[in-house]
Design an enzyme around this catalytic site. Structure first.
Site, mmCIF file in Angstrom:
data_model
loop_
_atom_site.group_PDB
_atom_site.id
_atom_site.type_symbol
_atom_site.label_atom_id
_atom_site.label_comp_id
_atom_site.label_asym_id
_atom_site.label_seq_id
_atom_site.Cartn_x
_atom_site.Cartn_y
_atom_site.Cartn_z
ATOM 1 N N CYS A 142 1.021 -1.110 -0.203
ATOM 2 C CA CYS A 142 -0.109 0.599 0.201
ATOM 3 C C CYS A 142 0.657 1.600 0.298
ATOM 4 O O CYS A 142 0.175 2.488 -0.938
ATOM 5 C CB CYS A 142 -1.084 -0.693 1.557
ATOM 6 S SG CYS A 142 -2.182 -1.169 0.982
ATOM 7 N N ARG A 177 15.062 1.243 3.686
ATOM 8 C CA ARG A 177 15.498 0.194 2.798
ATOM 9 C C ARG A 177 14.500 -0.902 3.801
ATOM 10 O O ARG A 177 14.959 -2.040 3.843
ATOM 11 C CB ARG A 177 16.300 -0.644 2.459
ATOM 12 C CG ARG A 177 16.839 -1.237 1.715
ATOM 13 C CD ARG A 177 17.944 -2.329 1.214
ATOM 14 N NE ARG A 177 19.154 -0.759 1.015
ATOM 15 C CZ ARG A 177 19.452 -0.681 1.311
ATOM 16 N NH1 ARG A 177 20.805 -1.339 1.862
ATOM 17 N NH2 ARG A 177 20.779 0.276 1.041
ATOM 18 N N SER A 178 13.545 -0.615 4.576
ATOM 19 C CA SER A 178 12.836 -1.269 4.608
ATOM 20 C C SER A 178 12.416 -2.940 3.836
ATOM 21 O O SER A 178 11.742 -2.244 2.615
ATOM 22 C CB SER A 178 11.675 -1.542 5.870
ATOM 23 O OG SER A 178 10.657 -0.720 4.968
ATOM 24 N N ASP A 200 20.305 3.521 3.195
ATOM 25 C CA ASP A 200 19.857 2.728 4.704
ATOM 26 C C ASP A 200 20.969 3.239 5.440
ATOM 27 O O ASP A 200 21.939 3.637 4.942
ATOM 28 C CB ASP A 200 20.331 1.286 3.719
ATOM 29 C CG ASP A 200 20.159 0.511 5.246
ATOM 30 O OD1 ASP A 200 18.319 0.708 5.970
ATOM 31 O OD2 ASP A 200 20.198 -0.605 5.503
#
Length: 303
Positions: A142, A177-178, A200
């Site tokens: 999402c 950068r999850s 990151d």
């Protein structure tokens, strides 16, 4: 030229009426179950926002607060419950590899966040469809999808270019950068033709599609760059650092940059408006709209 501030509500309005109209035409309303198994205040805030906006659209929402030790069993029960159209888990739960296991436990036919291994594979290979007939689109996460919709709304995407190249010539930084947001967002932007610096805390990777390669291919390259090396090169800078103490230095930003923040806190300094051409302080309401669209799409697939 003065900076234009674009609010998420403006972008979300493009989808709101379409969603409400589709829901109003259904005698059975899709039902989303959200699982909250952490004490993260931002996850709680997102859950409350989800409930409010889903109700406004005429969609059913049930929040289930459970101990994280019970979450696997709760997901399994929701997977087989015919009254549940979609499942949403508020991450992080463990904030380690166990979260990926939880993501893969969610039945793909009910995964509104598109984090299951099935959808992950589709996203990273740039395969937009679930079937050979191309009648069912894959579910995209999402928030990354919300950022894409925001960039499209403000004109970053160039639709005069061929499909798959709408971001050709654009250099973009994604500061996060999850596995839930930052990495899939970098992949989506690279798949659309951009050169993406994925920043990151430990390193910077480049996500980019080789112009001579298949439209379904992008590569990831390790670099020794630091943020001060790459941020000044970027046409678009997207931040998503979940810490009030982090601020993107305005001095690094290229004049005329497009600045977009998807974190729950403001990552840009107030002076960003003196440098940027467009500033989007948050994308939250667009994320909720994408959640609603994904829920409706899965509900339609289940019929």
């Amino acid at each position: 030229m003065p900076c234009k501030v674009v609010l998420a509500a403006e972008v979300a309005s493009n989808f709101t009426e379409e969603i409400k109209t589709e829901v109003s035409q259904r005698s059975v309303k899709p039902k989303l179950v959200g699982f909250l198994a952490n004490d993260d205040p931002y996850a709680t805030k997102y859950a409350q926002s989800s409930s409010k906006h889903l109700a406004e659209a005429g969609l059913q929402f049930e929040l289930r607060q459970v101990p994280r030790e019970s979450l696997e069993a709760e997901i399994a029960a929701a997977n087989t419950d015919p009254s549940v159209s979609g499942i949403l888990v508020y991450y992080p739960v463990y904030n380690d590899e166990r979260d990926q296991k939880l993501q893969d436990l969610v039945d793909p036919t009910k995964d509104v966040e598109g984090l299951n291994v099935v959808y992950n594979g589709k996203l990273y290979s740039n395969d937009r469809f679930l079937d050979d007939q191309q009648t069912r689109k894959a579910i995209l996460p999402c928030t990354p999808l919300a950022v894409v919709k925001v960039l499209d709304h403000i004109g970053v995407y160039d639709h005069s270019l061929p499909y798959g190249d709408h971001l050709r010539g654009k250099t973009i930084a994604v500061v996060n950068r999850s596995e839930v947001v930052g990495r899939p967002l970098a992949a989506l932007l690279a798949n659309d033709g951009a050169k993406v610096f994925s920043i990151d805390i430990n390193d910077i990777l480049i996500f980019q599609r080789d112009p001579s390669a298949s439209i379904n291919s992008h590569t990831t390259t390790t670099t020794d760059f630091k943020p001060e090396d790459v941020i000044p090169l970027c046409d678009v800078v997207i931040t998503g650092v979940p810490s009030a103490g982090y601020k993107m230095p305005t001095s690094l930003l290229k004049p005329g940059v497009v600045a977009v923040n998807f974190a729950s806190v403001r990552n840009f300094e107030p002076e960003v408006k003196e440098v940027s051409s467009i500033y989007v302080p948050s994308v939250g309401k667009v994320t909720v709209s994408m959640l609603q669209r994904n829920l409706l799409r899965l509900f339609n697939y289940q019929q």
